[in-house]
Design a protein around this motif. Sequence first.
Motif, PDB file in Angstrom:
ATOM      1  N   GLY A 139      77.764 -43.265 -57.435  1.00 30.16           N
ATOM      2  CA  GLY A 139      77.987 -42.222 -58.419  1.00 30.16           C
ATOM      3  C   GLY A 139      76.776 -41.317 -58.540  1.00 30.16           C
ATOM      4  N   GLY A 140      76.942 -40.213 -59.225  1.00 33.78           N
ATOM      5  CA  GLY A 140      75.850 -39.264 -59.380  1.00 33.78           C
ATOM      6  C   GLY A 140      75.955 -38.123 -58.385  1.00 33.78           C
ATOM      7  N   THR A 141      74.946 -37.267 -58.394  1.00 38.83           N
ATOM      8  CA  THR A 141      74.947 -36.089 -57.516  1.00 38.83           C
ATOM      9  C   THR A 141      73.613 -35.888 -56.803  1.00 38.83           C
ATOM     10  OG1 THR A 141      74.290 -34.654 -59.369  1.00 38.83           O
ATOM     11  CG2 THR A 141      76.664 -34.888 -58.940  1.00 38.83           C
ATOM     12  N   GLY A 142      72.735 -36.892 -56.842  1.00 40.02           N
ATOM     13  CA  GLY A 142      71.409 -36.744 -56.241  1.00 40.02           C
ATOM     14  C   GLY A 142      71.432 -36.469 -54.748  1.00 40.02           C
ATOM     15  N   SER A 143      72.365 -37.083 -54.045  1.00 41.15           N
ATOM     16  CA  SER A 143      72.471 -36.842 -52.600  1.00 41.15           C
ATOM     17  C   SER A 143      72.857 -35.392 -52.334  1.00 41.15           C
ATOM     18  CB  SER A 143      73.512 -37.773 -51.978  1.00 41.15           C
ATOM     19  OG  SER A 143      73.169 -39.120 -52.153  1.00 41.15           O
ATOM     20  N   LEU A 144      73.841 -34.908 -53.083  1.00 37.09           N
ATOM     21  CA  LEU A 144      74.306 -33.529 -52.923  1.00 37.09           C
ATOM     22  C   LEU A 144      73.230 -32.534 -53.311  1.00 37.09           C
ATOM     23  CD1 LEU A 144      76.493 -31.380 -52.444  1.00 37.09           C
ATOM     24  CD2 LEU A 144      77.248 -31.752 -54.812  1.00 37.09           C
ATOM     25  N   ARG A 145      72.652 -32.723 -54.487  1.00 33.72           N
ATOM     26  CA  ARG A 145      71.640 -31.780 -54.968  1.00 33.72           C
ATOM     27  C   ARG A 145      70.426 -31.778 -54.032  1.00 33.72           C
ATOM     28  NH1 ARG A 145      74.606 -29.856 -56.812  1.00 33.72           N
ATOM     29  NH2 ARG A 145      73.401 -28.136 -55.945  1.00 33.72           N
ATOM     30  N   GLY A 146      70.015 -32.974 -53.589  1.00 33.86           N
ATOM     31  CA  GLY A 146      68.875 -33.056 -52.691  1.00 33.86           C
ATOM     32  C   GLY A 146      69.148 -32.401 -51.353  1.00 33.86           C
ATOM     33  N   ALA A 147      70.337 -32.646 -50.803  1.00 28.68           N
ATOM     34  CA  ALA A 147      70.690 -32.049 -49.513  1.00 28.68           C
ATOM     35  C   ALA A 147      70.763 -30.532 -49.621  1.00 28.68           C
ATOM     36  CB  ALA A 147      72.024 -32.614 -49.031  1.00 28.68           C
ATOM     37  N   ASN A 148      71.324 -30.036 -50.718  1.00 23.95           N
ATOM     38  CA  ASN A 148      71.372 -28.586 -50.915  1.00 23.95           C
ATOM     39  C   ASN A 148      69.959 -28.009 -50.975  1.00 23.95           C
ATOM     40  OD1 ASN A 148      72.612 -25.923 -51.892  1.00 23.95           O
ATOM     41  ND2 ASN A 148      71.295 -26.463 -53.616  1.00 23.95           N
ATOM     42  N   ALA A 149      69.063 -28.703 -51.689  1.00 27.40           N
ATOM     43  CA  ALA A 149      67.686 -28.218 -51.809  1.00 27.40           C
ATOM     44  C   ALA A 149      66.981 -28.198 -50.450  1.00 27.40           C
ATOM     45  CB  ALA A 149      66.913 -29.090 -52.796  1.00 27.40           C
ATOM     46  N   VAL A 150      67.231 -29.225 -49.637  1.00 29.44           N
ATOM     47  CA  VAL A 150      66.628 -29.255 -48.299  1.00 29.44           C
ATOM     48  C   VAL A 150      67.165 -28.094 -47.456  1.00 29.44           C
ATOM     49  CG1 VAL A 150      66.425 -30.574 -46.169  1.00 29.44           C
ATOM     50  CG2 VAL A 150      66.220 -31.736 -48.338  1.00 29.44           C
ATOM     51  N   ALA A 151      68.458 -27.807 -47.607  1.00 27.25           N
ATOM     52  CA  ALA A 151      69.044 -26.671 -46.889  1.00 27.25           C
ATOM     53  C   ALA A 151      68.435 -25.360 -47.372  1.00 27.25           C
ATOM     54  CB  ALA A 151      70.565 -26.660 -47.078  1.00 27.25           C
ATOM     55  N   CYS A 152      68.138 -25.279 -48.657  1.00 28.21           N
ATOM     56  CA  CYS A 152      67.474 -24.088 -49.201  1.00 28.21           C
ATOM     57  C   CYS A 152      66.066 -23.951 -48.604  1.00 28.21           C
ATOM     58  CB  CYS A 152      67.394 -24.183 -50.722  1.00 28.21           C
ATOM     59  SG  CYS A 152      68.999 -24.118 -51.583  1.00 28.21           S
ATOM     60  N   ALA A 153      65.401 -25.074 -48.415  1.00 30.89           N
ATOM     61  CA  ALA A 153      64.077 -25.051 -47.787  1.00 30.89           C
ATOM     62  C   ALA A 153      64.183 -24.578 -46.337  1.00 30.89           C
ATOM     63  CB  ALA A 153      63.442 -26.438 -47.847  1.00 30.89           C
ATOM     64  N   GLN A 154      65.272 -24.924 -45.661  1.00 28.04           N
ATOM     65  CA  GLN A 154      65.516 -24.442 -44.305  1.00 28.04           C
ATOM     66  C   GLN A 154      65.630 -22.918 -44.296  1.00 28.04           C
ATOM     67  OE1 GLN A 154      65.477 -25.477 -41.308  1.00 28.04           O
ATOM     68  NE2 GLN A 154      66.684 -23.974 -40.165  1.00 28.04           N
ATOM     69  N   ASP A 155      66.295 -22.371 -45.304  1.00 26.76           N
ATOM     70  CA  ASP A 155      66.394 -20.907 -45.415  1.00 26.76           C
ATOM     71  C   ASP A 155      65.013 -20.271 -45.501  1.00 26.76           C
ATOM     72  OD1 ASP A 155      69.172 -20.995 -45.426  1.00 26.76           O
ATOM     73  OD2 ASP A 155      69.334 -20.982 -47.614  1.00 26.76           O
ATOM     74  N   ALA A 156      64.089 -21.008 -46.123  1.00 23.89           N
ATOM     75  CA  ALA A 156      62.730 -20.483 -46.306  1.00 23.89           C
ATOM     76  C   ALA A 156      61.809 -20.827 -45.136  1.00 23.89           C
ATOM     77  CB  ALA A 156      62.138 -21.036 -47.603  1.00 23.89           C
ATOM     78  N   GLY A 157      62.352 -21.504 -44.123  1.00 23.37           N
ATOM     79  CA  GLY A 157      61.542 -21.870 -42.964  1.00 23.37           C
ATOM     80  C   GLY A 157      60.599 -23.026 -43.216  1.00 23.37           C
ATOM     81  N   LYS A 158      60.927 -23.853 -44.220  1.00 24.59           N
ATOM     82  CA  LYS A 158      60.041 -24.960 -44.572  1.00 24.59           C
ATOM     83  C   LYS A 158      60.804 -26.277 -44.684  1.00 24.59           C
ATOM     84  CE  LYS A 158      56.786 -21.904 -46.945  1.00 24.59           C
ATOM     85  NZ  LYS A 158      55.673 -22.102 -45.983  1.00 24.59           N
ATOM     86  N   PHE A 159      61.803 -26.454 -43.839  1.00 21.25           N
ATOM     87  CA  PHE A 159      62.647 -27.644 -43.894  1.00 21.25           C
ATOM     88  C   PHE A 159      61.849 -28.926 -43.707  1.00 21.25           C
ATOM     89  CE2 PHE A 159      64.820 -30.977 -41.506  1.00 21.25           C
ATOM     90  CZ  PHE A 159      65.887 -31.271 -42.343  1.00 21.25           C
ATOM     91  N   ARG A 160      61.077 -29.000 -42.624  1.00 17.94           N
ATOM     92  CA  ARG A 160      60.416 -30.266 -42.289  1.00 17.94           C
ATOM     93  C   ARG A 160      59.452 -30.719 -43.386  1.00 17.94           C
ATOM     94  NH1 ARG A 160      57.070 -31.582 -36.722  1.00 17.94           N
ATOM     95  NH2 ARG A 160      55.229 -30.867 -37.871  1.00 17.94           N
ATOM     96  N   ASP A 161      58.662 -29.804 -43.895  1.00 19.88           N
ATOM     97  CA  ASP A 161      57.690 -30.177 -44.919  1.00 19.88           C
ATOM     98  C   ASP A 161      58.385 -30.670 -46.185  1.00 19.88           C
ATOM     99  OD1 ASP A 161      55.649 -29.530 -43.226  1.00 19.88           O
ATOM    100  OD2 ASP A 161      55.250 -27.562 -44.112  1.00 19.88           O
ATOM    101  N   TYR A 162      59.419 -29.968 -46.610  1.00 26.55           N
ATOM    102  CA  TYR A 162      60.115 -30.364 -47.840  1.00 26.55           C
ATOM    103  C   TYR A 162      60.923 -31.637 -47.635  1.00 26.55           C
ATOM    104  CZ  TYR A 162      62.874 -29.963 -52.134  1.00 26.55           C
ATOM    105  OH  TYR A 162      63.458 -30.208 -53.352  1.00 26.55           O
ATOM    106  N   HIS A 163      61.521 -31.771 -46.470  1.00 29.95           N
ATOM    107  CA  HIS A 163      62.256 -32.985 -46.090  1.00 29.95           C
ATOM    108  C   HIS A 163      61.339 -34.199 -46.219  1.00 29.95           C
ATOM    109  CE1 HIS A 163      63.133 -35.876 -42.772  1.00 29.95           C
ATOM    110  NE2 HIS A 163      64.402 -35.720 -43.134  1.00 29.95           N
ATOM    111  N   ASP A 164      60.112 -34.059 -45.719  1.00 32.63           N
ATOM    112  CA  ASP A 164      59.146 -35.163 -45.787  1.00 32.63           C
ATOM    113  C   ASP A 164      58.714 -35.445 -47.219  1.00 32.63           C
ATOM    114  OD1 ASP A 164      59.394 -35.241 -43.064  1.00 32.63           O
ATOM    115  OD2 ASP A 164      57.389 -34.451 -42.624  1.00 32.63           O
ATOM    116  N   VAL A 165      58.571 -34.401 -48.019  1.00 33.52           N
ATOM    117  CA  VAL A 165      58.178 -34.565 -49.426  1.00 33.52           C
ATOM    118  C   VAL A 165      59.242 -35.349 -50.192  1.00 33.52           C
ATOM    119  CG1 VAL A 165      57.920 -33.336 -51.622  1.00 33.52           C
ATOM    120  CG2 VAL A 165      56.627 -32.590 -49.626  1.00 33.52           C
ATOM    121  N   LEU A 166      60.512 -35.034 -49.964  1.00 29.59           N
ATOM    122  CA  LEU A 166      61.582 -35.736 -50.684  1.00 29.59           C
ATOM    123  C   LEU A 166      61.597 -37.222 -50.334  1.00 29.59           C
ATOM    124  CD1 LEU A 166      64.748 -33.446 -50.856  1.00 29.59           C
ATOM    125  CD2 LEU A 166      62.877 -33.727 -52.479  1.00 29.59           C
TER     126      LEU A 166
END
Length: 257
Positions: A139-166
Amino acid sequence: MSEKNRDGKRTARERLAVEREKQKSADRRRRTLIVGASVVCVLGLAAVIGVIAANAGKSKSSAKAGPVVAPSGAQGKDSLAIPVGKDGAKSTLTVWEDVRCPACQAFETAYRPTLHQLVDSGKLRIEYHLVRLIDGNLGGTGSLRGANAVACAQDAGKFRDYHDVLYTNQPKETDDAFSSNDKLIELAGKVHGLVTPAFRTCVNDGTHDSWVDKSQKAFQTSGFSGTPTVLLGGKNIYENQSMTPAKLKQMVEAANR
């Protein structure tokens, strides 16, 4: 009055007293049963309310999902893969992950230095697929919200760094901390230059929610059993108990000779 009559009346009073005591005991047992049954009903109702609330949350999330918007640079079938590394790399690692998944964190922690080295040397390309498996299980939405945020970081060209931070800051599996957009944006502050108005809007609006849902459906129909699923040459190397970062490095370097 004869002794016999006195004994008879005494016996009758005693019998009456015994019956009254039995009645009192029966009344006490009945009240206990009623209270006990009431407690069970309340607990049962609470459980039902919990299920309804959880389902209502899921329905609400699904209902507000908009069009499928793939993050910038996404590739592969239906643009569900976020690539990291050079297109010309001779080896490709396909990773299906859930940012709430503790096994995914364990994989990332153990393999991250090797993966970064191989990617940075141009020998390996990684294709990340983000899913929301834990949301469905716990239950919950952490997987969805987190995945969306990582995709947003991809838009900004910073996917790998943010992916590692999470993954470095992943909460316990039962703690749905990543369901908070504020928390995700706070963690984004650890990546230089990521927190911009565009990133905030992308996270808060759930720009890539439908894309994450589509990736989840692709995972469900793929026949994979869980996350992480890590494929090299079509084989799930994560299921190989003998696999190590050093062995993966040898395999990738051998392919580049």
